[in-house]
Design a protein around this motif. Structure first.
Motif, short mmCIF file in Angstrom:
data_model
loop_
_atom_site.label_atom_id
_atom_site.label_comp_id
_atom_site.label_asym_id
_atom_site.label_seq_id
_atom_site.Cartn_x
_atom_site.Cartn_y
_atom_site.Cartn_z
N VAL A 1 -24.46 11.96 -26.39
CA VAL A 1 -23.69 11.42 -25.26
C VAL A 1 -22.44 12.29 -25.09
CG1 VAL A 1 -22.51 9.65 -26.64
CG2 VAL A 1 -22.71 9.38 -24.18
N PRO A 2 -22.25 12.83 -23.90
CA PRO A 2 -21.05 13.63 -23.63
C PRO A 2 -19.79 12.76 -23.64
CG PRO A 2 -22.77 14.09 -22.01
CD PRO A 2 -23.19 12.86 -22.77
N VAL A 3 -18.72 13.35 -24.13
CA VAL A 3 -17.42 12.69 -24.15
C VAL A 3 -16.61 13.33 -23.03
CG1 VAL A 3 -15.38 12.15 -25.51
CG2 VAL A 3 -17.62 12.38 -26.64
N VAL A 4 -16.16 12.50 -22.09
CA VAL A 4 -15.49 13.01 -20.90
C VAL A 4 -14.14 12.34 -20.74
CG1 VAL A 4 -15.65 13.16 -18.37
CG2 VAL A 4 -17.68 13.52 -19.77
N GLU A 5 -13.15 13.15 -20.40
CA GLU A 5 -11.80 12.65 -20.16
C GLU A 5 -11.28 13.32 -18.89
OE1 GLU A 5 -8.10 11.69 -23.01
OE2 GLU A 5 -8.84 13.74 -23.16
N ASN A 6 -10.83 12.52 -17.94
CA ASN A 6 -10.36 13.05 -16.65
C ASN A 6 -11.41 13.94 -15.98
OD1 ASN A 6 -7.85 11.77 -17.00
ND2 ASN A 6 -7.13 13.48 -18.24
N ASP A 7 -12.65 13.47 -15.99
CA ASP A 7 -13.80 14.17 -15.38
C ASP A 7 -14.16 15.49 -16.04
OD1 ASP A 7 -14.26 12.17 -13.49
OD2 ASP A 7 -12.79 13.04 -12.10
N ARG A 8 -13.58 15.80 -17.18
CA ARG A 8 -13.89 17.04 -17.89
C ARG A 8 -14.51 16.75 -19.25
NH1 ARG A 8 -8.55 20.73 -16.96
NH2 ARG A 8 -9.41 21.83 -15.17
N PRO A 9 -15.55 17.50 -19.61
CA PRO A 9 -16.13 17.30 -20.94
C PRO A 9 -15.15 17.79 -22.01
CG PRO A 9 -17.17 19.17 -19.84
CD PRO A 9 -16.24 18.54 -18.84
N VAL A 10 -14.95 16.94 -23.03
CA VAL A 10 -14.05 17.30 -24.13
C VAL A 10 -14.77 17.28 -25.48
CG1 VAL A 10 -11.95 16.56 -22.94
CG2 VAL A 10 -13.20 14.92 -24.35
N LEU B 1 -18.61 17.99 -15.61
CA LEU B 1 -19.93 17.75 -16.18
C LEU B 1 -20.91 17.36 -15.08
CD1 LEU B 1 -21.59 17.42 -18.87
CD2 LEU B 1 -21.04 14.98 -18.68
N VAL B 2 -22.00 18.10 -14.96
CA VAL B 2 -23.02 17.77 -13.96
C VAL B 2 -24.36 17.40 -14.59
CG1 VAL B 2 -21.95 19.13 -12.13
CG2 VAL B 2 -23.65 20.20 -13.62
N GLY B 3 -24.49 17.66 -15.89
CA GLY B 3 -25.75 17.34 -16.56
C GLY B 3 -25.70 17.64 -18.04
N ILE B 4 -26.82 17.32 -18.69
CA ILE B 4 -26.99 17.62 -20.10
C ILE B 4 -28.42 18.11 -20.28
CG2 ILE B 4 -27.63 15.24 -20.70
CD1 ILE B 4 -26.16 15.70 -23.40
N PHE B 5 -28.60 19.07 -21.18
CA PHE B 5 -29.92 19.60 -21.48
C PHE B 5 -30.10 19.53 -23.00
CE2 PHE B 5 -32.86 23.07 -22.55
CZ PHE B 5 -33.94 22.72 -21.75
N THR B 6 -31.18 18.89 -23.42
CA THR B 6 -31.41 18.65 -24.84
C THR B 6 -32.71 19.29 -25.32
OG1 THR B 6 -32.69 16.62 -24.54
CG2 THR B 6 -30.26 16.42 -24.59
N GLU B 7 -32.90 19.26 -26.64
CA GLU B 7 -34.15 19.75 -27.23
C GLU B 7 -35.35 19.03 -26.62
OE1 GLU B 7 -32.59 20.25 -31.80
OE2 GLU B 7 -32.78 18.23 -30.92
N ARG B 8 -35.21 17.74 -26.43
CA ARG B 8 -36.32 16.95 -25.85
C ARG B 8 -36.61 17.37 -24.42
NH1 ARG B 8 -37.93 12.18 -28.47
NH2 ARG B 8 -38.46 11.32 -26.43
N ASP B 9 -35.55 17.69 -23.67
CA ASP B 9 -35.76 18.19 -22.30
C ASP B 9 -36.57 19.49 -22.34
OD1 ASP B 9 -34.30 16.10 -21.12
OD2 ASP B 9 -32.42 17.22 -21.30
N ALA B 10 -36.27 20.34 -23.30
CA ALA B 10 -37.01 21.61 -23.42
C ALA B 10 -38.50 21.34 -23.64
CB ALA B 10 -36.44 22.45 -24.56
N VAL B 11 -38.79 20.40 -24.49
CA VAL B 11 -40.19 20.09 -24.80
C VAL B 11 -40.89 19.40 -23.64
CG1 VAL B 11 -41.73 18.73 -26.28
CG2 VAL B 11 -39.84 20.02 -27.29
N PHE B 12 -40.29 18.31 -23.14
CA PHE B 12 -40.97 17.48 -22.14
C PHE B 12 -40.86 18.00 -20.71
CE2 PHE B 12 -40.12 14.33 -25.55
CZ PHE B 12 -41.44 14.04 -25.85
N ARG B 13 -39.79 18.70 -20.38
CA ARG B 13 -39.59 19.13 -19.00
C ARG B 13 -39.88 20.62 -18.77
NH1 ARG B 13 -34.01 15.89 -17.42
NH2 ARG B 13 -34.89 13.82 -17.69
#
Length: 120
Positions: free
Chosen positions: A104-113, A47-59
């Motif tokens: 919020v991303p759920v991560v286990e052993n550095d991998r998104p699950v 996981l290096v990032g997250i992109f959301t609906e709000r990011d689309a609008v504001f960024r």
């Protein structure tokens, strides 16, 4: 409900991942087809990032960027806060409330699950 482990509440079909080179337009299409409000940005299974609906609008939309040529790497939230699947759902809700986000991303052993949403 608040004490239930996140692992037991995640809906795996709601987890959408995509690489950082994905265009905002393509990410929006993925989000729409999966009926989700966020995509997790993954590079080499990490996981290096997250992109959301709000990011689309504001960024993207508000500053007038072109969604077809803007990559997620340029407008995502990098290194987002994450939770372990063994934490309680209440912990995830508190984290979202304290930091003002809805996913919020759920991560286990550095991998998104999975991903937890305030709607859950």
């Amino acid at each position: 409900m608040f004490s239930v482990r996140i692992r037991n509440m995640m809906e795996l079909e709601k987890m959408v991942t995509t690489p950082p080179q994905t265009s905002v337009s393509d990410a929006a299409q993925l989000m729409a087809s999966a009926r989700v409000g966020a995509v997790m940005v993954v590079d080499s299974e990490k996981l290096v990032g997250i992109f959301t609906e709000r990011d689309a609008v504001f960024r993207v939309i508000a500053p007038g960027l072109e969604p077809r040529t803007t990559n997620l790497a340029d407008v995502m939230t990098p290194s987002p806060l994450t939770v372990d699947p063994e934490r309680s759902f209440g912990f995830a809700l508190q984290l979202m409330h304290e930091h003002g986000f809805r996913h919020v991303p759920v991560v286990e052993n550095d991998r998104p699950v999975g991903i937890v949403s305030a709607r859950d």
